[in-house]
Structures are given as C-alpha cells and as structure tokens.
Design a protein around this motif. Sequence first.
Motif: not given
Lengths: 251, 192, 66
Positions: B166-170, B180-182, B187-192
């Motif tokens: 994700a960081s590489a894409i962004v 890293s916080a964002t 990640l948490d949002a997609t995991a749920h």
Amino acid sequence: MAVTIDPIHQFELKPLVSLGHIGHQQLAFTQSALYMFAAVGVIALITVVATASRSVVPGRMQSLAEIFYEFIADTLHQATGDGGKRFMPLVFSLFMFVLILNLFGMIPYAFAVTSHLIITFGLAALVISVVVIYGVMKHGTHFFGLFVPSGVPKPLLAILVPIEIISFISRPISLSVRLFANVLAGHIAMKIFAFFVVQLLLAGAWSVLSPLPLFLTIALTALEFLVAALQAYVFATLTAIYLNDALHPGH
Amino acid sequence: MAQPNPLTTPPPGADTQLVPGHVEHAEAHSGAFPPFETSGFLSQLIWLALAFGLLYYLMDKVALPRIQAILHARAERLRADLDQAQAMKAEADAAGIAYETALRDAQGKARDIAQTTRNELAAEADAKRKALETELNAKLATAEATIRARTEAAMGNVRSIAGEAASAIVERLTGQAPDSATLDRALDATAH
Amino acid sequence: MTISTEFVAGVIAGGILGWIVDHVFGTKPWGLIVLLMLGFVAGIYNVMRVSGFAGTRPGRGDGQEP
C-alpha cells in the motif's frame, strides 16, 4: 381189473415170532408189539437221547422234548392244580405213546396200533385204575362221595347214584372207544378214497375223474394227521380231568 | 362193522409165510374183524404192558427229571442274567448321573472362567482405549496450537506485506510515502 | 364223534354191568334190561355234561372236556 377193495386187511395182526398158545389165546410177538417198542424207542430218542447234553440253549430235538413237556405240564396243571404233579410221568407217557403210535399209523403201509380196541382199552383201564386206587388210598370211603351228587333230594339219589356209577364206568369205555374209533374210521376212509383213485384210473374214460378222490385223499390225510395229534391231546386231557377226581373228589 | 367180510380174509398162507411152521394161526385170524379178534388180546395186552411199563420207567426216572432240570437251570440262568443286567443297568445309571453332574460342574466352571476372562479383557481394552484417547487428545491439542500459531504468524505477515504494498502504491501515486499511522488505520479498516 | 362216543359208552357200560349182575345174581334178563335203561340215561347225562347243559360234578371244574 382184479383190484378188490380191502380196507380191513391193514388192521390185521401179523405174528413175527409165535410163542405158542394159552387156551384160545395166541401168544406171539406181533408187528403191533414191534410198533409199540419202536414208539418207545422214538420217544426215548426225543426225550432221553436229545436231552443228554442238558444244554441251556437247546438243539432242535431237545426243544421238541421241552415243548411237549411244557405243553403236558400246562394241561395237567390246568385240570388238577398243584396236586397233579405226581401224575406228570403218567400223563406225559400216555400222551407221547398215543401221539407217536397215531403218527406211526400215518406212515404208508405202517400199522396203526391205536386202531385196536384192546390197546386203547388197556390204556384207559390203566388210567381209571390209577384214579380209583389213588382216590381210595388218599381219601378212603370219602372218594365214593364222587357218586353222590350234592343238593339232591334223598329219593332221587336211588336213581342218580346208579346213573353216576354207570357214568363213571363209561369213562374208560368212552376214552378208549373214542381213540380207537377215530383212528379206525380215519384209516378205513383213507384206504377207501385212495382205492377210488386206483379204481377210476383203471376205468377207461372215467379216469379223468380220478383227481377228485385224489384231492379228497390228500385232504383226508391232512385231517388224519390233525386227528392223530388231537386224539392224543384229548386222551391226555381227559386223563388229567379224571385224575382230578382222584385228587379232589366231591365235597 | 364187525361182520365177517369175505374180502377181508387174508390170502391163504399169508401168516405161514411170515411164521413157517405155524399154519394154524391163519385159521384163527380169518373171518373176524381184526381189531375185535379176541385171540390176540392177551398177547397184545402183555406187550402193551411191557412197552408202556418201559416207557413209564424211562420217563419217570430219566427223561422228565432231566427235562425239568434243564428248564429249571434255564429259568435260574435267565433270572441270574436278569439280575446281573439289572445291577449293570443301575451301575450304568449311577455312572451316567455322576457324569452328568461332572459335566454340569465343568460347564459351570468353564462359564465362570470365560466370564472372568471376558471381563478382564474388556477392562484391559477399556484402559488401553482410554490411554490412547488421552494421548490422541494431547496430540490433537498440540497440533491445534501449532496451527493457530502458524495462522497468526501468517496473518501478521499478510498485514506487513499489504502495508508495504500500500505504501509503495501511495508513494507512486502521490510521490510521497504515507506515514505509518495512516497506513495502520487504513489497514484496520480493510481488515474488518 | 366225540359226543356220540360219550352216549355209546354209557349204554355199553350199562349193558356190561347188567350182564355181570345177571350172572352174579341169576336175575336174567332183568338186570340187563334195567341197567341198559340206566345206561341209556347215563349216556344222555354224559352227553349233556360234555356239551355243558347239565350241572357239573360237585367240586369239579367241568366244561374243560373238549
């Protein structure tokens, strides 16, 4: 056709050894005497020789002797009860003697000793003598109570006692005449019928009928064998019944 | 019946042939009916008495006692045999009863032994089964724990790979790496 | 034949007894006549007893005669 009927000739006595005369009486050892001794011999063969081995499992002859013994013992016991045992030898001898003599008479050309009244009367007289002598010896005058029927009014006895006495005396006569007449008549009849066979055979066309008397002769011969045995049995039975009077005369 | 029968007259000389020198007998015989011929009575009676006397003597002294003895012996023998058979039968019966009792006892004993053995074996098998079950349970538990640990580790790896990707894409899109916080929040949002 | 013999024997016995009585007592012919008649009766009595019509002798099991 010189065949003549002669049914009587067979009963003639033929002296074999003559011993002379006493008055009118001719003394001789006849064929009749020979047959009597032959009968004794045959009986001895059955009852003495055949039993010599005393085997527990009997041979044919020994069982024959045993059958005769038991038959006569039964007959005697039926007529006289236990007391009659002492007469066993007498009744057995009489039965065997008469039986064998009757059967001897059935052999062609043989002589029928029992067709002679004097022989049967001799035996019957022996029986009745034994009855009277033994009865008197055993019971004394009580034996003559035999002639007094019980429960009969006194006046009638005067007639009934002689009748009873005559009836008693008639016993040996009827005993001997019965045996003699049966044997004699049977032999004459057999002879006559057998003669008819011969007669018809010689009668030309009639000979086709000859089997008729032949069958009759055969039937008659079978009947005569029966009569031979039956008359011996009757003789023994009546002897036993008469002996019963000597043992148990009327009360 | 007793009448003289002309036909019955024996042929002349019938007797003389048998007994030479006794011609007179032929005359004595002729005429009468032979069974009633009295001239032979005395001699016939004498022979009868002799023959029958001999017969009676033989029967009385020899034959009848012997036959009686034979029959008696046979009866005795039969009775003895019967007694013996009876005794043997009783013996056999007793033996049979004893045998049956023994058989029943043995059967009972056998049944007991079989039962005990069966019980013992069943208990043993039970115990073995229980031990095996415990062992298996324990192994199962270990295996489950391993699987859970591996799964967790794998899941952790997935998150870090997804973050990096994700960081590489962004970074490619914006030219600037996200902090890293964002990233974590996303990640948490997609995991749920 | 057996039964007729019984009858004949009775008559013969009567005749013989009558003959003896006549000879001993000199009563010819009355003994013979009377005893022949009695013999006749005895013969009938014999026949009746054998064939079972007449009473038995006391104390005797008759009827066993064949």
